[in-house]
Design a protein around this motif. Structure first.
Motif, PDB file in Angstrom:
ATOM      1  N   PRO A 139       0.804  -1.229   0.000  1.00  0.00           N
ATOM      2  CA  PRO A 139       0.000   0.000   0.000  1.00  0.00           C
ATOM      3  C   PRO A 139       0.831   1.270   0.000  1.00  0.00           C
ATOM      4  O   PRO A 139       0.415   2.284  -0.564  1.00  0.00           O
ATOM      5  N   SER A 142     -11.382  -1.645  -7.864  1.00  0.00           N
ATOM      6  CA  SER A 142     -11.041  -0.263  -7.534  1.00  0.00           C
ATOM      7  C   SER A 142     -10.375  -0.176  -6.169  1.00  0.00           C
ATOM      8  O   SER A 142     -10.468  -1.094  -5.346  1.00  0.00           O
ATOM      9  N   LEU A 143      -9.699   0.951  -5.960  1.00  0.00           N
ATOM     10  CA  LEU A 143      -9.067   1.290  -4.691  1.00  0.00           C
ATOM     11  C   LEU A 143      -9.555   2.673  -4.284  1.00  0.00           C
ATOM     12  O   LEU A 143      -9.779   3.526  -5.146  1.00  0.00           O
ATOM     13  N   ARG A 164     -11.283  -3.169  -3.636  1.00  0.00           N
ATOM     14  CA  ARG A 164     -10.337  -4.153  -3.101  1.00  0.00           C
ATOM     15  C   ARG A 164      -9.732  -3.694  -1.777  1.00  0.00           C
ATOM     16  O   ARG A 164      -9.600  -4.468  -0.845  1.00  0.00           O
ATOM     17  N   GLU A 165      -9.320  -2.419  -1.749  1.00  0.00           N
ATOM     18  CA  GLU A 165      -8.681  -1.862  -0.560  1.00  0.00           C
ATOM     19  C   GLU A 165      -9.105  -0.413  -0.408  1.00  0.00           C
ATOM     20  O   GLU A 165      -9.472   0.253  -1.388  1.00  0.00           O
ATOM     21  N   ASP A 223      -5.237   1.497   7.192  1.00  0.00           N
ATOM     22  CA  ASP A 223      -6.180   0.707   6.413  1.00  0.00           C
ATOM     23  C   ASP A 223      -7.592   1.015   6.907  1.00  0.00           C
ATOM     24  O   ASP A 223      -7.855   0.993   8.110  1.00  0.00           O
TER      25      ASP A 223
END
Length: 418
Positions: free
Chosen positions: A12, A78-79, A118-119, A130
């Motif tokens: 990340p 997507s993020l 996704r994240e 996160d």
């Protein structure tokens, strides 16, 4: 904007480190959404974080994000990144509480559209974390230091490649002209001197050709000649809207489109027989004084214009990024550099140059930069029409046609960033 193919995202920190390079600045109070194509990063979108009224019912906002991301036809996930300083220092992570509903709405809407999230992360000036992790053993409060992002491998690689992260667009102002007050006075005097003969030749096809002859080499060099007389000529030419538009169209779509469009708009007057004027030049324009490009006392015969046909895009199609299929980004990038130099002199000519820069930024898909340039144009010349029209497109969230298509979109990091 996507990272070069041969740069590997390992975690990340790399993704978060890429975003400021993609945008050109570290975003604040922003939602950044990125598409994924398998394991590869796709397009980057930045929007202002919504206020309380929108957060109370975020479905419409989530739909706007979805509609933008659909421009990436190959996206399959997507993020999401929430750039905010809210709640980090009070120990209760107010940012998480504030944007939980928006995150849930984005998950639902993007998931239904085939781009599941996704994240997701929250990023502040000092910490990042996160958005889904509640395990303090790996995600301790308030979060991990942003130095992890600044020290990431991908961030270091981007810096090594010459990419830089500057101030936010609204904080950027045109750099002061690198000239003395005496030179500035000379530039403005030269511009004023050119305006009189050019105004008499607004309908001249020969003058139009001479004008394009003067601008065309700048699309290759990206450098504005230092001579104030040449700069005065270029600045004066931008004060004529039809000539200004022709310069923008020629940079994106070529000279044939610029000439055919001018003919369609009927800007030429057959009765205008004055010989064209321009700075004398050998190769690149380097002024040695004013001259008539024609000679003798006979009439100036305009160069032939190709008849408009379906293969030559019109001005409207070019200015909206609908045609050609892929613009000449090299010429547009170089024109942007030239317009930046010409804007330093202020006044109506600067408004024209800044509006041109705003259009180029909009074509690149960089709405924040476009809004900043267009706002600066209106500061120079309140009511400047092109700036007003383009700023309305930006505020509505309208995407330039080229920015909406991957094969046509501007690539900040070069051809290997597709």
């Amino acid at each position: 904007m996507t990272p070069p193919d041969h740069l590997t995202v390992q975690g990340p920190e790399d993704i978060l480190g890429f975003i400021p390079h993609s945008l050109g600045y570290w975003p604040a109070d922003s939602l950044v959404a990125m598409t994924l194509q398998g394991k590869r990063l796709g397009a980057t979108l930045r929007l202002d974080l919504p206020g309380p009224e929108v957060l109370a019912d975020p479905k419409k906002f989530a739909g706007t994000v979805r509609d933008y991301l659909r421009a990436d036809a190959h996206a399959d996930a997507s993020l999401l990144v929430f750039f905010t300083n809210e709640g980090w220092m009070d120990g209760c992570l107010g940012s998480v509480q504030t944007y939980t509903g928006l995150l849930a709405s984005l998950q639902a809407v993007l998931g239904t559209a085939g781009m599941p999230v996704r994240e997701a992360w929250y990023v502040g000036d000092s910490y990042w974390r996160d958005a889904y992790c509640t395990d303090q053993s790996c995600c301790p409060l308030p979060g991990r230091p942003t130095s992890d992002i600044l020290d990431s491998r991908l961030n270091a690689e981007m810096v090594f490649r010459g990419s830089s992260v500057g101030p936010a667009p609204e904080e950027q102002r045109p750099a002061p002209a690198a000239m003395s007050s005496e030179d500035m006075t000379g530039l403005r005097a030269a511009e004023a001197a050119w305006m009189v003969p050019l105004d008499l030749r607004r309908g001249s096809r020969a003058q139009f050709d001479a004008l394009l002859d003067s601008w065309e080499p700048l699309f290759r060099s990206g450098q504005c000649p230092a001579d104030p007389l040449v700069q005065g000529f270029l600045r004066a030419s931008l004060r004529v809207p039809s000539w200004r538009d022709a310069v923008l169209v020629m940079a994106a779509a070529g000279r044939t489109a610029a000439c055919a469009g001018a003919e369609q708009f009927g800007i030429f007057d057959a009765a205008s027989r004055l010989a064209p004027v321009r700075p004398r030049a050998d190769g690149l324009p380097e002024a040695a004084g004013l001259q008539d490009a024609g000679s003798g006392s006979g009439p100036v015969v305009p160069n032939p214009v190709p008849l408009p046909d379906s293969t030559v895009p019109g001005y409207g199609e070019v200015l909206l990024g609908l045609e050609p299929p892929v613009p000449d980004w090299t010429s547009m990038n170089n024109l942007d550099h030239v317009l930046e130099q010409l804007a330093a002199g202020g006044g109506q000519s600067a408004a024209a140059a800044l509006a041109g820069r705003g259009w180029i930024s909009w074509c690149r898909g960089r709405g924040s930069y476009a809004a900043a340039h267009l706002g600066q144009a209106l500061d120079e010349e309140p009511g400047y029409r092109l700036a007003e029209l383009l700023l309305e497109l930006v505020r509505r969230g309208t995407l330039c046609g080229w920015a909406a298509r991957k094969e046509a979109a501007w690539q900040k990091f070069g051809p290997d960033a597709a």
